[in-house]
Design an enzyme around this catalytic site. Structure first.
Site, PDB file in Angstrom:
ATOM      1  N   SER A 151      -1.132   7.692   6.402  1.00 13.15           N
ATOM      2  CA  SER A 151      -1.539   7.960   5.025  1.00 13.15           C
ATOM      3  C   SER A 151      -2.218   9.318   4.981  1.00 13.15           C
ATOM      4  O   SER A 151      -2.789   9.762   5.994  1.00 13.15           O
ATOM      5  CB  SER A 151      -2.522   6.885   4.577  1.00 13.15           C
ATOM      6  OG  SER A 151      -3.216   7.314   3.428  1.00 13.15           O
TER       7      SER A 151
ATOM      8  N   TYR B 232     -10.108   2.429   7.131  1.00 14.99           N
ATOM      9  CA  TYR B 232      -8.687   2.632   6.788  1.00 14.99           C
ATOM     10  C   TYR B 232      -8.242   4.017   7.271  1.00 14.99           C
ATOM     11  O   TYR B 232      -7.228   4.148   7.965  1.00 14.99           O
ATOM     12  CB  TYR B 232      -8.484   2.491   5.273  1.00 14.99           C
ATOM     13  CG  TYR B 232      -7.057   2.746   4.818  1.00 14.99           C
ATOM     14  CD1 TYR B 232      -6.025   1.874   5.164  1.00 14.99           C
ATOM     15  CD2 TYR B 232      -6.735   3.863   4.040  1.00 14.99           C
ATOM     16  CE1 TYR B 232      -4.714   2.101   4.745  1.00 14.99           C
ATOM     17  CE2 TYR B 232      -5.433   4.105   3.620  1.00 14.99           C
ATOM     18  CZ  TYR B 232      -4.422   3.216   3.975  1.00 14.99           C
ATOM     19  OH  TYR B 232      -3.134   3.458   3.572  1.00 14.99           O
TER      20      TYR B 232
HETATM   21  N1  LIG Z   1       1.259   3.024  -1.589  1.00 17.76           N
HETATM   22  C1  LIG Z   1       0.577   4.096  -1.229  1.00 17.76           C
HETATM   23  O1  LIG Z   1       0.060   4.858  -2.068  1.00 17.76           O
HETATM   24  C2  LIG Z   1       0.404   4.409   0.217  1.00 17.76           C
HETATM   25  C3  LIG Z   1      -0.181   5.617   0.544  1.00 17.76           C
HETATM   26  C4  LIG Z   1      -0.352   5.922   1.875  1.00 17.76           C
HETATM   27  C5  LIG Z   1       0.069   5.053   2.853  1.00 17.76           C
HETATM   28  N2  LIG Z   1       0.631   3.877   2.511  1.00 17.76           N
HETATM   29  C6  LIG Z   1       1.047   2.964   3.590  1.00 17.76           C
HETATM   30  O2  LIG Z   1       2.375   2.553   3.377  1.00 17.76           O
HETATM   31  C7  LIG Z   1       2.574   1.241   3.889  1.00 17.76           C
HETATM   32  C8  LIG Z   1       3.229   0.348   2.838  1.00 17.76           C
HETATM   33  O3  LIG Z   1       2.406   0.290   1.725  1.00 17.76           O
HETATM   34  P1  LIG Z   1       2.912  -0.178   0.279  1.00 17.76           P
HETATM   35  O4  LIG Z   1       2.076   0.557  -0.675  1.00 17.76           O
HETATM   36  O5  LIG Z   1       4.392  -0.061   0.206  1.00 17.76           O
HETATM   37  O6  LIG Z   1       2.479  -1.713   0.274  1.00 17.76           O
HETATM   38  P2  LIG Z   1       2.897  -2.900  -0.713  1.00 17.76           P
HETATM   39  O7  LIG Z   1       3.739  -2.429  -1.823  1.00 17.76           O
HETATM   40  O8  LIG Z   1       1.646  -3.594  -1.060  1.00 17.76           O
HETATM   41  O9  LIG Z   1       3.818  -3.828   0.214  1.00 17.76           O
HETATM   42  C9  LIG Z   1       3.267  -4.490   1.248  1.00 17.76           C
HETATM   43  C10 LIG Z   1       4.341  -5.204   2.069  1.00 17.76           C
HETATM   44  O10 LIG Z   1       3.705  -5.667   3.254  1.00 17.76           O
HETATM   45  C11 LIG Z   1       3.811  -7.090   3.296  1.00 17.76           C
HETATM   46  N3  LIG Z   1       2.574  -7.675   3.778  1.00 17.76           N
HETATM   47  C12 LIG Z   1       1.342  -7.592   3.248  1.00 17.76           C
HETATM   48  N4  LIG Z   1       0.480  -8.286   3.982  1.00 17.76           N
HETATM   49  C13 LIG Z   1       1.183  -8.826   5.008  1.00 17.76           C
HETATM   50  C14 LIG Z   1       0.851  -9.642   6.102  1.00 17.76           C
HETATM   51  N5  LIG Z   1      -0.385 -10.096   6.301  1.00 17.76           N
HETATM   52  N6  LIG Z   1       1.831  -9.992   6.962  1.00 17.76           N
HETATM   53  C15 LIG Z   1       3.094  -9.591   6.766  1.00 17.76           C
HETATM   54  N7  LIG Z   1       3.482  -8.820   5.749  1.00 17.76           N
HETATM   55  C16 LIG Z   1       2.527  -8.437   4.877  1.00 17.76           C
HETATM   56  C17 LIG Z   1       4.061  -7.547   1.888  1.00 17.76           C
HETATM   57  O11 LIG Z   1       4.705  -8.787   1.987  1.00 17.76           O
HETATM   58  P3  LIG Z   1       4.309 -10.027   1.039  1.00 17.76           P
HETATM   59  O12 LIG Z   1       4.974  -9.713  -0.215  1.00 17.76           O
HETATM   60  O13 LIG Z   1       4.817 -11.203   1.720  1.00 17.76           O
HETATM   61  O14 LIG Z   1       2.820  -9.999   0.883  1.00 17.76           O
HETATM   62  C18 LIG Z   1       4.925  -6.412   1.379  1.00 17.76           C
HETATM   63  O15 LIG Z   1       6.238  -6.578   1.798  1.00 17.76           O
HETATM   64  C19 LIG Z   1       1.197   0.755   4.332  1.00 17.76           C
HETATM   65  O16 LIG Z   1       1.072   0.922   5.723  1.00 17.76           O
HETATM   66  C20 LIG Z   1       0.241   1.677   3.613  1.00 17.76           C
HETATM   67  O17 LIG Z   1      -0.979   1.853   4.291  1.00 17.76           O
HETATM   68  C21 LIG Z   1       0.815   3.529   1.211  1.00 17.76           C
END
Ligand SMILES: NC(=O)c1ccc[n+]([C@@H]2O[C@H](COP(=O)([O-])OP(=O)(O)OC[C@H]3O[C@@H](n4cnc5c(N)ncnc54)[C@H](OP(=O)(O)O)[C@@H]3O)[C@@H](O)[C@H]2O)c1
Length: 328
Positions: free
Chosen positions: A195, A208
């Site tokens: 991130s 984080y």
């Molecule tokens: N979005 C941003 O702005 C952003 C920015 C920087 C970095 N990131 C990084 O990008 C990555 C993805 O983020 P995102 O924003 O796409 O997240 P998201 O939309 O919230 O999606 C999370 C995914 O992870 C799964 N998940 C959550 N908790 C889990 C658990 N305990 N065990 C197994 N699966 C789990 C969820 O499955 P369920 O539906 O089953 O819960 C879902 O498929 C993360 O590593 C995050 O730190 C995101």
């Protein structure tokens, strides 16, 4: 002739210090232009690699929503079978059906795993599910952030452990599971989602930011370790993407996960070790590096401090924002 002679005498009158500075300035400008040109090529013109050449399967963690889901689609669209791993079976079934319905001609396999409880038993279970698959791509996407920004001493012990397990353990152990096969086949691409929070001091999101910094260092070092063995390990460091985790809406600087991954997929398998694939994020990263750290830290402290207050008020109001209660 006269003007040339006067130009020559002008040159003689320029001090060695001035001409030295002009030369250094010229070199700096040329290097900057070269850096911008290379970044523009990689961002807009360089094609994605052929992922089928790396192996028959790709594995994506946290693949039922957001960035992970969008990557699963991007890879399937490019002819690679995908293993999607997440915690909610009904959502995994739905994503599998969505990909199958697209008729990309690939296989989709799903594995239910709660990465919040990624103990030896869970790891053995996944390793068994992946046994025998020729895995060319691993996207370590699953991760967790704070529920809302807080001082470190305010975090409950379970949340502290959850952040470590979800971000660090998942990445390290999933990598360990697929790497040996990649080394044997002398090919593979690993992508670890970090991130932008890793790149700057993050008051009130300390753990984080630090977990994501670990991922960054781990990725860069593995990339150097395995570059001679046909394997790349890339850290992708997005700013905000419009997902549930970010709680942000799409805007000019906040892409949808599909928009992010359409750019991100074009970087996978290339040797660039840390990238922010969405060009506005990359530009923001450059700009932020030119601002003194004390100023960016003060800015983050103010913004995240505001979010902390709102989070605390929401918790005190039984999980409902007090503003919403007032409106009702
Ligand atoms: N979005 C941003 O702005 C952003 C920015 C920087 C970095 N990131 C990084 O990008 C990555 C993805 O983020 P995102 O924003 O796409 O997240 P998201 O939309 O919230 O999606 C999370 C995914 O992870 C799964 N998940 C959550 N908790 C889990 C658990 N305990 N065990 C197994 N699966 C789990 C969820 O499955 P369920 O539906 O089953 O819960 C879902 O498929 C993360 O590593 C995050 O730190 C995101």
């Amino acid at each position: 002739m006269e003007s040339m002679m006067s130009f020559a005498s002008d040159l003689k009158s320029v001090s060695p210090l001035t001409s030295g500075c002009a030369l250094i300035g010229g070199v700096v400008v040329l290097l900057f232009i070269k850096k911008v040109a290379i970044s523009a090529y990689k961002t807009f013109l360089r094609p994605a690699i052929d992922f089928t050449k790396l192996g028959k399967w790709a594995v994506v963690t946290g693949a039922t929503d957001g960035i992970g889901k969008a990557y699963a689609f991007e890879l399937a669209k490019r002819g690679v079978n995908v293993v999607i791993i997440s915690r909610t079976e009904s959502k995994l079934e739905a994503v599998k059906k969505e990909i199958d319905d697209k008729k990309y001609g690939v296989e989709v396999k799903y594995v239910v795993c709660d990465y919040g409880k990624f103990d030896t038993k869970a790891r053995d279970m996944i390793a068994k599910e992946l046994e025998g698959l020729e895995i060319g791509v691993l996207i370590n996407n699953v991760g967790a952030s704070y529920r809302y920004p807080r001082y470190f001493h305010e975090l409950p012990k379970e949340e502290i452990q959850h952040l470590l397990t979800m971000n660090v353990d998942s990445t390290v152990w999933m990598t360990e599971m697929v790497l040996k096969g990649m080394v044997e086949r002398k090919k593979g691409a690993i992508v670890n989602l970090s991130s932008a929070a890793a790149r700057y001091t993050q008051p009130l999101l300390a753990e984080y930011g630090a977990c994501k910094s670990f991922i960054e260092k781990f990725s860069c070092s593995l990339n150097a370790e395995y570059s001679g063995k046909g394997i790349t390990c890339q850290c992708q460091a997005p700013f905000f993407v419009a997902t549930k985790l970010a709680k942000m809406r799409k805007s000019w600087s906040v892409p949808t996960p599909e928009e992010y991954c359409a750019q991100g997929i074009k970087w996978i398998g290339y040797p660039d070790d840390i990238v922010s694939p969405f060009w506005i994020h990359a530009t923001a990263g450059w700009v932020l590096l030119t601002i003194p750290q004390a100023l960016t830290t003060a800015h983050f402290t103010q913004v995240l401090g505001g979010l902390r207050k709102r989070g605390i008020a929401k918790d005190a109001n039984g999980g409902v924002s007090p503003q919403k209660t007032k409106k009702n």
